[in-house]
Enzyme design. Structure first.
Site, PDB file in Angstrom:
ATOM      1  N   PRO A 172       0.844  -1.214   0.000  1.00 50.96           N
ATOM      2  CA  PRO A 172       0.000   0.000   0.000  1.00 50.96           C
ATOM      3  C   PRO A 172       0.870   1.251   0.000  1.00 50.96           C
ATOM      4  O   PRO A 172       1.861   1.314   0.714  1.00 50.96           O
ATOM      5  CB  PRO A 172      -0.781  -0.113   1.304  1.00 50.96           C
ATOM      6  CG  PRO A 172      -0.669  -1.527   1.730  1.00 50.96           C
ATOM      7  CD  PRO A 172       0.623  -2.042   1.173  1.00 50.96           C
ATOM      8  N   GLU A 173       0.513   2.212  -0.835  1.00 47.62           N
ATOM      9  CA  GLU A 173       1.218   3.488  -0.875  1.00 47.62           C
ATOM     10  C   GLU A 173       0.309   4.555  -0.256  1.00 47.62           C
ATOM     11  O   GLU A 173      -0.745   4.229   0.283  1.00 47.62           O
ATOM     12  CB  GLU A 173       1.586   3.837  -2.328  1.00 47.62           C
ATOM     13  CG  GLU A 173       2.414   2.742  -2.998  1.00 47.62           C
ATOM     14  CD  GLU A 173       2.803   3.084  -4.440  1.00 47.62           C
ATOM     15  OE1 GLU A 173       2.903   4.274  -4.758  1.00 47.62           O
ATOM     16  OE2 GLU A 173       3.008   2.152  -5.225  1.00 47.62           O
TER      17      GLU A 173
END
Ligand SMILES: [Zn+2]
Length: 271
Positions: A2-3
């Site tokens: 996840p960014e």
């Protein structure tokens, strides 16, 4: 992994579910996932109210009554799942919170790289993290100052959390395509117009991705189990061999490797 947009989506979802709830009980099934080690970890959380749930870079930050914070990094496959009182634990659940109203929060992680740490009120845990790309501090001039004199390829530079925090492989590739910049360009060699284009592209890509609740490239879902939508509008990431989506470009997307990371780009329109 996840960014920024995925973590932001998770944080907003979590905040709407658990803010101001009181932790009645915590169970850690995988001690190496948490710091300090149980049972201290559990004891420091028991009885605490979750006063805030925020994002810093790719971290989820819960603020507790006593001023300590619980810092969570999801790494590859960590995910939170909010659940009602009688819901069973999901597979690979390693940390379990039960609130005084009976509702529950599970932290599940198939690959077990996720980490949780309780930090002291004045602990400078975020000191090594760079500027938030959607904050007022991240200006074109700030980007200029960060890039100046650097020979690192701009793509690699963007992934370095010490410069700008929260950007990972997906959004670095997407922003560079949008700004028409070749990923291997040394960061310090960007012309002013290219720097301005990159600054605008980073903010635009991140804002659109948050609006679409992130990218579900592999198995990402938010705290309510919903997938993101940005994978449907990706222009280059993971699309090698496909036509460049830029009108009249006529190039095709290729995959290179920069600093051991897959890098998707169009040789024809990213110079
Ligand atoms: Zn192109």
């Amino acid at each position: 992994m996840p960014e920024l947009p995925e973590v932001e989506t998770i944080v907003r979802g979590l905040a709407s579910c658990i803010l101001n709830k009181v932790i009645a009980h915590v169970d850690v099934n995988l001690p190496r996932m948490v710091t300090p080690a149980p049972p201290l970890f559990e004891a420091m959380l028991r009885g605490q109210t979750l006063r805030a749930c925020e994002r810093r870079a790719k971290y989820i930050v819960f603020t507790l009554d006593h001023g300590y914070q619980l810092i969570v990094h999801l790494r590859m496959t960590g995910r939170f799942m909010y659940a009602q009182a009688d819901d069973a634990a999901p597979p690979y659940s390693h940390v379990h919170f039960r609130f005084t109203d009976g509702t529950q929060l599970f932290f599940a992680d198939t690959r077990t790289f996720g980490r949780m740490r309780i930090v002291e009120p004045d602990e400078a845990w975020a000191a090594g993290l760079g500027v938030e790309p959607l904050s007022p501090e991240f200006t074109v001039n700030a980007l200029h100052a960060l890039c100046k004199g650097r020979t690192t390829p701009i793509k690699t530079f963007l992934l370095d959390q010490r410069h700008i925090a929260g950007i990972g492989n997906i959004y670095a590739c997407e922003a560079l395509w949008q700004a028409r910049i070749a990923p291997s360009t040394p960061a310090g060699n960007l012309k002013p117009a290219a720097r301005a284009a990159l600054h605008a592209a980073l903010q635009d890509v991140l804002e659109r991705a948050i609006h679409m609740r992130g990218t579900s490239a592999r198995d990402y879902v938010d705290a309510e189990g919903l997938k993101g939508g940005f994978q449907n509008v990706l222009t280059v990431y993971g699309r090698h061999g496909q036509a460049c989506p830029r009108p009249r470009c006529g190039g095709s997307i290729e995959r290179s490797v920069l600093a051991q990371r897959g890098t998707w780009w169009c040789r024809r329109c990213q110079r």
